[in-house]
Design a protein around this motif. Sequence first.
Motif, PDB file in Angstrom:
ATOM      1  N   VAL A 164       0.860  -1.180   0.000  1.00 36.54           N
ATOM      2  CA  VAL A 164       0.000   0.000   0.000  1.00 36.54           C
ATOM      3  C   VAL A 164       0.896   1.230   0.000  1.00 36.54           C
ATOM      4  N   MET A 165       0.593   2.150  -0.917  1.00 41.65           N
ATOM      5  CA  MET A 165       1.425   3.348  -1.035  1.00 41.65           C
ATOM      6  C   MET A 165       0.577   4.526  -1.505  1.00 41.65           C
ATOM      7  N   ASN A 194      -3.659  -8.693  -7.575  1.00 35.72           N
ATOM      8  CA  ASN A 194      -4.748  -7.812  -7.178  1.00 35.72           C
ATOM      9  C   ASN A 194      -4.237  -6.385  -7.242  1.00 35.72           C
ATOM     10  N   ILE A 195      -5.104  -5.483  -7.674  1.00 32.22           N
ATOM     11  CA  ILE A 195      -4.737  -4.074  -7.746  1.00 32.22           C
ATOM     12  C   ILE A 195      -5.942  -3.229  -7.381  1.00 32.22           C
ATOM     13  N   PHE A 196      -5.662  -2.180  -6.652  1.00 32.03           N
ATOM     14  CA  PHE A 196      -6.706  -1.233  -6.288  1.00 32.03           C
ATOM     15  C   PHE A 196      -6.078   0.143  -6.307  1.00 32.03           C
ATOM     16  N   ILE A 197      -6.675   1.038  -7.062  1.00 35.64           N
ATOM     17  CA  ILE A 197      -6.209   2.419  -7.114  1.00 35.64           C
ATOM     18  C   ILE A 197      -7.362   3.299  -6.653  1.00 35.64           C
ATOM     19  N   GLN A 198      -7.146   4.008  -5.562  1.00 37.95           N
ATOM     20  CA  GLN A 198      -8.208   4.867  -5.030  1.00 37.95           C
ATOM     21  C   GLN A 198      -7.903   6.300  -5.354  1.00 37.95           C
ATOM     22  N   LEU A 225      -2.368   3.429  -3.864  1.00 38.06           N
ATOM     23  CA  LEU A 225      -2.168   2.286  -4.736  1.00 38.06           C
ATOM     24  C   LEU A 225      -2.010   1.070  -3.828  1.00 38.06           C
ATOM     25  N   VAL A 226      -2.823   0.050  -4.094  1.00 39.47           N
ATOM     26  CA  VAL A 226      -2.722  -1.208  -3.357  1.00 39.47           C
ATOM     27  C   VAL A 226      -2.397  -2.287  -4.382  1.00 39.47           C
ATOM     28  N   LEU A 227      -1.289  -2.976  -4.171  1.00 36.52           N
ATOM     29  CA  LEU A 227      -0.863  -4.047  -5.075  1.00 36.52           C
ATOM     30  C   LEU A 227      -0.640  -5.325  -4.286  1.00 36.52           C
TER      31      LEU A 227
END
Length: 143
Positions: A49-50, A139-143, A61-63
């Motif tokens: 998480v960054m 898995n990827i999540f971009i907030q 950004l969560v990878l």
Amino acid sequence: MNKMVVLLGVLLVGALGTAGFYWFQAEQAKTEVQQISVKPLFFPMEKFVMSVNSDPNSRYLVLELTLVTHKPDTVAALKEATPLLRNAMVEHFAKSSHLEVKLAMQQIEEVQKLLLNRFNQTLADNKFEDQLDNVLITNIFIQ
């Protein structure tokens, strides 16, 4: 006297043969090829998480990554090298904006190749002999 010379010769040949056998075994162990698994071996990394640059709000950004190798010894080395690999990710994404990350993640294969090269270079720079075969973004999540 003649029998004594023959006996000493036999003992000497036996000792040299035994020493040669053990030397040969030691050399074989040194040059033994590392076992390679037919199936890929997976090393899932902890969630990454960054924060990424974005005005005016904070974005993240969560990878989740899984590293792939075919060498069992590499998996053990990856446990030691994880902080170096996580640092390489921070260095890579630290200068990226929210929009740049979002656009890059539309080309997942390119990001995976880039991370693979970056991770292998990091391993080499830090004297790890092991190299990765692939990096999977699981898995990827971009907030």
